[in-house]
Design a protein around this motif. Structure first.
Motif, PDB file in Angstrom:
ATOM      1  N   GLN A 178      -3.046  -2.346  -3.607  1.00 41.33           N
ATOM      2  CA  GLN A 178      -4.231  -1.803  -2.951  1.00 41.33           C
ATOM      3  C   GLN A 178      -5.370  -1.517  -3.918  1.00 41.33           C
ATOM      4  OE1 GLN A 178      -1.997   1.578  -1.517  1.00 41.33           O
ATOM      5  NE2 GLN A 178      -3.085   2.989  -2.868  1.00 41.33           N
ATOM      6  N   LEU A 233      -9.498   0.114   0.534  1.00 44.03           N
ATOM      7  CA  LEU A 233      -8.577  -0.897   1.050  1.00 44.03           C
ATOM      8  C   LEU A 233      -9.331  -1.959   1.844  1.00 44.03           C
ATOM      9  CD1 LEU A 233      -5.713  -1.948   1.407  1.00 44.03           C
ATOM     10  CD2 LEU A 233      -5.481  -0.440   3.395  1.00 44.03           C
ATOM     11  N   PRO A 275      -3.163   4.629   0.928  1.00 45.39           N
ATOM     12  CA  PRO A 275      -4.383   3.977   0.448  1.00 45.39           C
ATOM     13  C   PRO A 275      -5.652   4.715   0.873  1.00 45.39           C
ATOM     14  CG  PRO A 275      -3.554   2.851   2.383  1.00 45.39           C
ATOM     15  CD  PRO A 275      -2.517   3.882   2.026  1.00 45.39           C
ATOM     16  N   THR A 281       0.831  -1.203   0.000  1.00 44.09           N
ATOM     17  CA  THR A 281       0.000   0.000   0.000  1.00 44.09           C
ATOM     18  C   THR A 281       0.868   1.258   0.000  1.00 44.09           C
ATOM     19  OG1 THR A 281      -0.146  -0.014   2.432  1.00 44.09           O
ATOM     20  CG2 THR A 281      -1.896  -1.146   1.207  1.00 44.09           C
ATOM     21  N   ASP A 327       3.144  -1.331   4.221  1.00 47.55           N
ATOM     22  CA  ASP A 327       2.709   0.032   3.898  1.00 47.55           C
ATOM     23  C   ASP A 327       3.909   0.933   3.627  1.00 47.55           C
ATOM     24  OD1 ASP A 327       0.989   2.231   3.548  1.00 47.55           O
ATOM     25  OD2 ASP A 327       1.325   2.847   5.621  1.00 47.55           O
TER      26      ASP A 327
END
Length: 298
Positions: free
Chosen positions: A88, A20, A15, A12, A38
């Motif tokens: 994502q 998500l 996002p 991600t 992330d």
């Protein structure tokens, strides 16, 4: 599915929280093993994830290749024998993993040395199922058909990769940062190690590519930011000149694309044409000099 321990690695970057949740819900119905990595830089609100999802917050944007590698290493350490890559922007149908594993078994039954197995994908911006790609020896696009199809590469999102292949071929090339990462890996697997990438026309995912699309001549072209155009041009030039992953015909074709894109991307950009031109020129120049890694555009 008991013979497969499938880990889904979700990458991600800033996002949209609601979308998500839809993505993770569509994944959680298939496997309890989900690792979210992330790439969002700086302090930010924690990502709300379903129970059981392992979340690795990097705090900086290391690029998609590095984030994938972090997730893959953790999955392998936890006993994964199949890696499922995702981003994502992909929604998976109800029978996605069961159908993909059926195709995976079919590849094994046919004695295919499988690098990666990819689905077909419906691009939500372009409004159509996108073509598969085969090199014969130059790039050839063809409409997905039912069954297994030999291809030159598969997009990362939705792809299944056997763990044993990653141990032999290696992980993603991190200095590409973003763009061409999935292509380079599939080409490396085939041309250096003899593995074949397969896509199936029997499984279709819903995938969002880029920031939109515009019509240019007879086709729809994806919209990207100037920075993404930089990476597309730079990495094309790098692969053409410095990588051993691609065949000679594809390196020649990719080198031509780098020059073509340098001029055409700014022309078709709906806005910021000057920024797009500076970005593509910088990308071409850095690619020629093999200056890789993360880039910040002034």
């Amino acid at each position: 599915m008991s013979e497969y321990k499938v880990f889904c690695i979700v990458i991600t970057y800033r996002p949209d929280a609601a979308h998500l949740q839809r993505v993770l819900a569509s994944i959680a119905q298939h496997t309890p093993h989900v690792i979210l990595v992330d790439n969002t830089p700086g302090p930010h609100a924690a990502i709300a994830t379903p129970e059981g999802v392992q979340c690795i917050t990097l705090g900086e944007n290391l690029g998609i290749a590095a984030a994938q590698n972090i997730g893959i290493r953790q999955a392998l350490a936890q006993g994964a024998n199949v890696i499922w890559l995702s981003d994502q922007d992909t929604i998976y149908p109800t029978n996605f993993l069961a159908d993909m594993l059926t195709s995976l078994r079919a590849c094994q039954a046919q004695g295919i040395r499988l690098a990666a197995l990819g689905p077909s994908y419906f691009d939500t911006h372009k409004g159509s199922v996108q073509a598969f790609v085969r090199h014969t020896p130059f790039t050839k696009f063809f409409i997905p058909q039912p069954g297994l199809q030999k291809v030159s590469h598969a997009i990362a999102s939705g792809a299944l990769i056997p763990a044993k292949v990653l141990h032999e071929v290696g992980l993603m090339q991190e200095n590409l940062f973003i763009d061409w990462v999935d292509l380079e890996w599939c080409w490396r697997a085939k041309n250096q190690y003899g593995y074949q990438t397969i896509c199936t026309g029997d499984v279709v995912i819903e995938h969002t590519m880029g920031d939109g699309s515009i019509r240019f001549l007879w086709r729809k072209v994806g919209i990207r930011t100037p920075l993404r155009r930089y990476y597309m041009v730079r990495n094309a030039a790098h692969i053409a000149l410095y990588s051993r992953s691609a065949t000679v015909p594809i390196r020649v074709e990719t080198f031509a694309k780098a020059f073509y894109w340098t001029l055409i991307f700014p022309l078709i950009a709906p806005s910021q044409k000057g920024q797009h031109l500076r970005a593509t020129l910088a990308g071409l120049w850095d690619g020629l000099r093999n200056r890789m890694g993360q880039k910040t555009l002034a």
